[in-house]
Write an enzyme that holds these catalytic residues in place. Structure first.
Site, PDB file in Angstrom:
ATOM      1  N   GLY A  13       0.834  -1.192   0.000  1.00 44.63           N
ATOM      2  CA  GLY A  13       0.000   0.000   0.000  1.00 44.63           C
ATOM      3  C   GLY A  13       0.867   1.239   0.000  1.00 44.63           C
ATOM      4  CB  CYS A  14       0.243   4.611   1.334  1.00 40.43           C
ATOM      5  SG  CYS A  14       1.099   6.166   1.563  1.00 40.43           S
ATOM      6  CG  PHE A  15       5.993   5.200  -0.223  1.00 44.05           C
ATOM      7  CD1 PHE A  15       5.368   6.357   0.177  1.00 44.05           C
ATOM      8  CD2 PHE A  15       6.692   5.219  -1.425  1.00 44.05           C
ATOM      9  CE1 PHE A  15       5.429   7.522  -0.579  1.00 44.05           C
ATOM     10  CE2 PHE A  15       6.761   6.373  -2.201  1.00 44.05           C
ATOM     11  CZ  PHE A  15       6.118   7.532  -1.767  1.00 44.05           C
ATOM     12  CD1 TRP A  16       4.728   8.637   2.658  1.00 44.76           C
ATOM     13  CD2 TRP A  16       2.612   9.339   2.788  1.00 44.76           C
ATOM     14  NE1 TRP A  16       4.586   9.698   1.804  1.00 44.76           N
ATOM     15  CE2 TRP A  16       3.299  10.152   1.865  1.00 44.76           C
ATOM     16  CE3 TRP A  16       1.272   9.596   3.032  1.00 44.76           C
ATOM     17  CZ2 TRP A  16       2.679  11.212   1.204  1.00 44.76           C
ATOM     18  CZ3 TRP A  16       0.660  10.643   2.372  1.00 44.76           C
ATOM     19  CH2 TRP A  16       1.367  11.437   1.462  1.00 44.76           C
ATOM     20  CB  CYS A  17       1.060   2.681   5.789  1.00 47.94           C
ATOM     21  SG  CYS A  17      -0.382   3.740   5.569  1.00 47.94           S
TER      22      CYS A  17
END
Length: 182
Positions: A13-17
């Site tokens: 998913g989103c790399f920030w997570c």
């Protein structure tokens, strides 16, 4: 004596997570957000999120294998995102958000394949795991403003509503893997 660090590269998913979770893990020295697997050279975030480059948003994890194993990093991966949804995590939809393990060597490939089979058979998820296991290729570090995003933007909407609950769940389920500063 310098530590011998290894690398793991995961799309979930989103790399920030993904980055926010692995930054908390004992034995992880550094996590960087990036892009892997696509066909465009040195893509921008805008290009990747268009879904036309073939890249996946990934976190590259630099870890000390004498403190945490690749298997343990995979265990965290299976528990901190939904590996059963094709090309999506929550409201993040597109090939760039797919679940993928990019192996750095044949040993990682074998470990990842075994871990996927074991997790799939465990009943952790009701649906079959669709995570791909691929050789690392065409990796690029994401723009600077993506690095340490959760830490630098804790009050941003996405951080408050999407990342913070994942971090809270991780801290509860994986207390034994948390850095002592957490």
């Amino acid at each position: 004596m310098d530590k011998k660090l290894e690398k793991a590269t995961f799309g979930a998913g989103c790399f920030w997570c993904v980055e926010a979770i692995y930054e908390l893990v004992e034995g992880v020295e550094h996590v960087e957000s990036g892009y892997s697997g696509g066909h465009v050279e040195d893509p921008s975030y805008r290009q990747v999120t268009s879904g036309n480059t073939g890249h996946v948003e990934v976190a590259r994890i630099h870890f000390d294998p004498s403190v945490i194993s690749y298997e343990e990093l995979l265990e965290v991966l299976w528990h901190t995102h939904d590996p059963t949804t094709l090309n999506r995590q929550g409201n993040d939809v597109g090939e760039q958000y797919r679940s993928a393990i990019f192996f750095h060597n044949e040993e990682q490939k074998a470990i990842a394949e075994k871990s996927l089979k074991k997790t799939d058979a465990s009943g952790l998820w009701d649906d079959p795991i669709v995570t791909t296991i691929e050789p690392l290729k065409n990796y690029y570090v994401a723009e600077n403003y993506h690095q340490n995003y959760f830490e630098n933007n804790p009050n941003a909407g996405y951080c408050s509503y999407v990342i913070a609950p994942k971090v809270k769940k991780f801290k509860k389920e994986f207390k034994h893997l948390l850095k002592s500063s957490q």
